[in-house]
Scaffold this motif. Structure first.
Motif, PDB file in Angstrom:
ATOM      1  N   LEU A 228      31.068  39.536  43.529  1.00  0.00           N
ATOM      2  CA  LEU A 228      31.475  38.458  44.588  1.00  0.00           C
ATOM      3  C   LEU A 228      32.794  38.966  44.773  1.00  0.00           C
ATOM      4  O   LEU A 228      33.684  39.173  43.899  1.00  0.00           O
ATOM      5  N   TYR A 229      33.128  38.834  46.086  1.00  0.00           N
ATOM      6  CA  TYR A 229      34.830  38.897  46.653  1.00  0.00           C
ATOM      7  C   TYR A 229      35.193  37.735  47.212  1.00  0.00           C
ATOM      8  O   TYR A 229      34.633  37.178  48.231  1.00  0.00           O
ATOM      9  N   VAL A 230      36.202  37.364  46.343  1.00  0.00           N
ATOM     10  CA  VAL A 230      36.464  35.984  46.824  1.00  0.00           C
ATOM     11  C   VAL A 230      38.031  35.975  47.348  1.00  0.00           C
ATOM     12  O   VAL A 230      38.774  36.310  46.550  1.00  0.00           O
TER      13      VAL A 230
ATOM     14  N   SER B 263      50.369  33.926  50.046  1.00  0.00           N
ATOM     15  CA  SER B 263      50.173  35.615  49.905  1.00  0.00           C
ATOM     16  C   SER B 263      48.796  35.651  49.348  1.00  0.00           C
ATOM     17  O   SER B 263      48.332  34.937  48.309  1.00  0.00           O
ATOM     18  N   GLY B 264      47.958  36.444  50.187  1.00  0.00           N
ATOM     19  CA  GLY B 264      46.530  36.401  49.838  1.00  0.00           C
ATOM     20  C   GLY B 264      46.161  37.333  48.731  1.00  0.00           C
ATOM     21  O   GLY B 264      46.743  38.285  48.460  1.00  0.00           O
ATOM     22  N   THR B 265      44.893  37.113  48.139  1.00  0.00           N
ATOM     23  CA  THR B 265      44.308  37.560  46.909  1.00  0.00           C
ATOM     24  C   THR B 265      43.025  38.039  47.134  1.00  0.00           C
ATOM     25  O   THR B 265      42.376  36.805  47.452  1.00  0.00           O
ATOM     26  N   VAL B 266      42.172  39.072  46.875  1.00  0.00           N
ATOM     27  CA  VAL B 266      40.828  38.998  46.835  1.00  0.00           C
ATOM     28  C   VAL B 266      40.459  39.289  45.312  1.00  0.00           C
ATOM     29  O   VAL B 266      40.909  40.102  44.756  1.00  0.00           O
TER      30      VAL B 266
ATOM     31  N   ALA C  29      27.578  37.747  37.277  1.00  0.00           N
ATOM     32  CA  ALA C  29      26.632  37.250  36.008  1.00  0.00           C
ATOM     33  C   ALA C  29      27.493  36.570  34.902  1.00  0.00           C
ATOM     34  O   ALA C  29      27.332  35.431  34.311  1.00  0.00           O
ATOM     35  N   SER C  30      28.715  37.068  34.564  1.00  0.00           N
ATOM     36  CA  SER C  30      29.797  36.727  33.557  1.00  0.00           C
ATOM     37  C   SER C  30      30.716  35.532  34.114  1.00  0.00           C
ATOM     38  O   SER C  30      31.070  34.699  33.479  1.00  0.00           O
ATOM     39  N   GLY C  31      31.047  35.667  35.402  1.00  0.00           N
ATOM     40  CA  GLY C  31      32.030  34.927  35.958  1.00  0.00           C
ATOM     41  C   GLY C  31      33.339  35.331  35.881  1.00  0.00           C
ATOM     42  O   GLY C  31      34.396  34.546  36.093  1.00  0.00           O
ATOM     43  N   THR C  32      33.666  36.537  35.129  1.00  0.00           N
ATOM     44  CA  THR C  32      35.010  36.993  34.714  1.00  0.00           C
ATOM     45  C   THR C  32      35.526  37.658  36.165  1.00  0.00           C
ATOM     46  O   THR C  32      34.848  38.337  37.047  1.00  0.00           O
ATOM     47  N   ILE C  33      36.794  37.579  36.379  1.00  0.00           N
ATOM     48  CA  ILE C  33      37.542  38.282  37.336  1.00  0.00           C
ATOM     49  C   ILE C  33      37.884  39.715  36.908  1.00  0.00           C
ATOM     50  O   ILE C  33      38.789  39.814  36.233  1.00  0.00           O
ATOM     51  N   ASP C  34      37.105  40.708  37.549  1.00  0.00           N
ATOM     52  CA  ASP C  34      37.337  42.041  36.973  1.00  0.00           C
ATOM     53  C   ASP C  34      38.730  42.875  37.628  1.00  0.00           C
ATOM     54  O   ASP C  34      39.120  43.477  37.166  1.00  0.00           O
TER      55      ASP C  34
ATOM     56  N   GLY D 271      39.350  49.643  45.194  1.00  0.00           N
ATOM     57  CA  GLY D 271      39.858  48.227  44.821  1.00  0.00           C
ATOM     58  C   GLY D 271      41.342  48.198  45.493  1.00  0.00           C
ATOM     59  O   GLY D 271      42.055  47.271  45.070  1.00  0.00           O
ATOM     60  N   LYS D 272      41.548  48.928  46.541  1.00  0.00           N
ATOM     61  CA  LYS D 272      42.883  49.232  47.076  1.00  0.00           C
ATOM     62  C   LYS D 272      42.881  48.834  48.583  1.00  0.00           C
ATOM     63  O   LYS D 272      41.857  49.377  49.217  1.00  0.00           O
ATOM     64  N   GLU D 273      43.772  48.308  49.217  1.00  0.00           N
ATOM     65  CA  GLU D 273      44.005  48.169  50.652  1.00  0.00           C
ATOM     66  C   GLU D 273      44.298  49.527  51.248  1.00  0.00           C
ATOM     67  O   GLU D 273      45.234  50.226  50.727  1.00  0.00           O
TER      68      GLU D 273
END
Length: 624
Positions: free
Chosen positions: A108-110, A119-122, A128-133, A172-174
């Protein structure tokens, strides 16, 4: 876990604040920690219940789950379709504003951002686990994440920064930040992945241009450049959502049309506002047509979110202002539009091709389709509704997302601000002219205006703190303006119950930190500009805009030429959050602060500044 981390951060902050030879943590009241947690929305209190505020949804690839962003609860709920229940809640560090799902359904990308912490964060979340990677920094008030068809790039709208972030999913970089037009609130990507179609929520330009309207831009995903810009019908604003047809041939954009050339003496038949749907041709990158969602005797205020059923038979619209869902025969509408001219003011055009059903949620912000079933959430509801479009009779079934909460006066006032059920004929809400309590950028001829002269819409921010109100200072305070607005613009008599709730909501509005700030602080240029601002030997800013309100609460002649009104002196507005409120002055005749400052008669000293000094001053003003 998130509260524990926040608590640890606050304790560390307190240690830093109190760190000296004679002071220890003992000097910090334990109550301060809980107060800070409550103010940040992490701790529920009687005055600040933790509502869900479901604001957006995304469907899992296997169609078994719906991911719901619960904005004020700072979590993403997983709603299992088979059982109609929430089976998991995933905490995120800030208010979630949108969610995208990988094609495999594993990520998921939230997007997370809030008015307090813009200030925004993705957050990249293991589904499955619900952890933020991973957390990826993006822009100001980030929202509406969209994945490219091949899943390699994530696009994010930086709403109040007027930009879009391009993110390389693998690293995972802008990788790029590109310019939009004004307040890009929603986006979609073409089927071939070559273009982003972006809805700019507020019109750009000057409000004295009566053809002013918001624009849709097609951005080349390879170059980041705008290949095409399409203006919607005159007076269009508040483009809140974009949905592609299943075949990718069309894009559907709900919006409002303001009849800015007409005096607001009635609301019937969309005289002030109509509620519309733009249909974009994705192949030719053009406006195919624009259709009315209203009936001639009844409006459907603030269309917000759209969804198409997978078979392409139905296009469905949910409204923030009216508690209904419109189900439209999509093939029928497209067939009827062949060879037709502009239909944006034709109330009967789709009348026989649509059905309306009560949504059973308050202020719908998101609608998705799974098979023949629609799922709708409202930001002021703790429930989700389900509607089967193939049923012989359309009805909504309601399922709980969480227990109901006591509604505070502030929350009630906020809900009423978006509620067109207060209005005669449901034509408009307070939000219609003041999106998110700020200006829509347009000039309006209000029913009580002098000589039917148009005036630029004002922000609702700090109206209670900066009396008198409106440009001519006709009303002594916001208390009067709220009641006059209900009477004149909604055309109903204000009740104490409604008025006091709106008062409470409006008087507690807070400014959003400016996108010009650097890590929450003034830039070097803005710091220099601040010194100039308060140096009365070089500028005269503080005579009319003194801190802390940045207004002297008086009227002044700034030299603005107004051909429709001979009045010379107008309200000196607070310049807090002026980075957000263009165009400027009482008729919106200046698109930029620079133009406004250089207006002959605005200032006696600014013309003597060097260009560098002037630019620094502008940076400070735009940082407030």
């Amino acid at each position: 876990m998130r509260i524990i981390k926040t608590l640890a951060a606050i304790i560390l902050l307190c240690q830093i604040i109190t760190a000296d030879k004679a002071t220890t943590m003992k000097t910090v009241s334990p109550g301060l920690i809980f107060e800070l947690l409550a103010l940040n929305g992490d701790l529920e209190t009687v005055q600040k219940p933790k509502y869900l505020s479901p604001s957006s949804m995304a469907v899992s690839p296997d169609k078994k789950s719906i991911y719901i962003t619960e904005q004020t609860a700072k979590q993403v709920d997983i709603f299992t379709v088979a059982t109609n229940t929430v089976t998991k809640s995933i905490k995120v560090p800030n208010e979630p504003t949108g969610v995208a799902v990988s094609s495999e359904g594993d990520k998921l990308y939230v997007t997370c951002s809030s008015e307090r912490w813009p200030s925004g964060t993705v957050c990249v979340i293991n589904a499955a686990s619900g952890t933020i990677d991973k957390k990826i920094s993006v822009g100001h008030m980030a929202r509406s994440p969209i994945l490219s068809p091949d899943g390699t790039t994530l696009y994010v709208c930086n709403w109040l920064e007027n930009t879009l972030s391009f993110i390389d999913v693998a690293s995972g970089k802008e990788i790029k930040r590109v310019q939009a037009i004004k307040e890009p609130y929603s986006a979609a990507v073409s089927k071939d992945g070559k273009h982003l179609i972006v809805a700019n929520m507020i019109p750009d330009g000057i409000a004295t241009d009566t053809t002013m309207a918001c624009k849709v831009c097609f951005i080349n995903t390879s170059t980041g450049k705008m290949d095409k810009v399409i203006k919607l019908p005159n007076g269009s604003h508040s483009t809140m959502n974009i949905t592609l047809s299943p075949d990718g041939k069309y894009a559907f954009i709900p919006h409002l049309i303001g009849r800015v050339n007409l005096p607001a003496i009635t609301l019937e038949q969309g005289w002030v506002h109509s509620n519309n749907l733009a249909i974009m041709d994705m192949e030719t990158q053009s406006l195919y047509n624009d259709v009315e969602l209203d009936d001639n005797q009844n409006g459907y205020a603030n269309p917000w979110s759209t969804a198409c059923t997978d078979d392409g038979k139905w296009l469905c619209v949910a409204y923030a202002g009216h508690d209904v869902v419109t189900v439209i025969d999509l093939p029928g509408v497209l067939k009827k539009l062949v060879g037709k001219g502009d239909q944006s003011h034709e109330f009967t055009f789709i009348r026989d091709l649509k059905k309306n059903v009560m949504s059973q949620v308050k202020s719908a912000r998101s609608i998705v389709a799974i098979g023949s079933k629609l799922y709708v959430t409202g930001i002021f509801s703790q429930t989700i509704s389900c509607i089967d479009v193939n049923a012989s009779t359309l009805t909504a079934s309601k399922f709980a997302l969480a227990e109901e909460k006591t509604i505070t006066a502030e929350r009630k006032g906020e809900a009423l601000f978006y509620d067109a059920n207060l209005c005669v004929g449901h034509w408009q809400s307070c939000h219609s002219c003041h999106p998110f309590t700020r200006p829509d950028g347009l000039n309006w001829i209000l029913s009580d205006s002098y000589l039917s002269a148009p005036k630029n819409a004002k922000s609702m921010l700090m109206t209670f703190q900066t009396p008198p109100t409106n440009w001519a200072c006709k009303r002594d305070n916001a208390f009067e303006s709220v009641r006059s607005g209900i009477r004149l613009e909604l055309q109903v008599e204000p009740t104490a119950d409604v008025s006091l709730a709106l008062d409470t909501f409006l008087m507690r509005l807070k400014p959003v930190p400016s996108p010009k700030l650097v890590k929450g602080k003034l830039s070097d240029a803005a710091e220099k500009g601040k010194k100039l601002y308060y140096d009365n030997t070089k500028t005269d800013c503080t005579y009319c805009h003194p801190a802390p309100l940045f207004t002297d609460l008086k009227r002044h002649n700034c030299g603005t030429v107004d051909d429709a009104d001979p009045t010379l002196e107008w309200d000196s507005p607070s310049i807090i959050e002026c980075w957000r409120t263009a165009p400027y002055n009482h008729i919106g005749s200046h698109e930029t602060i620079e133009e406004n400052l250089k207006e002959p008669g605005h200032s006696k000293k600014i013309t003597s500044l060097s260009q560098e000094e002037f630019d620094n001053l502008v940076q400070y003003i735009l940082s407030l």
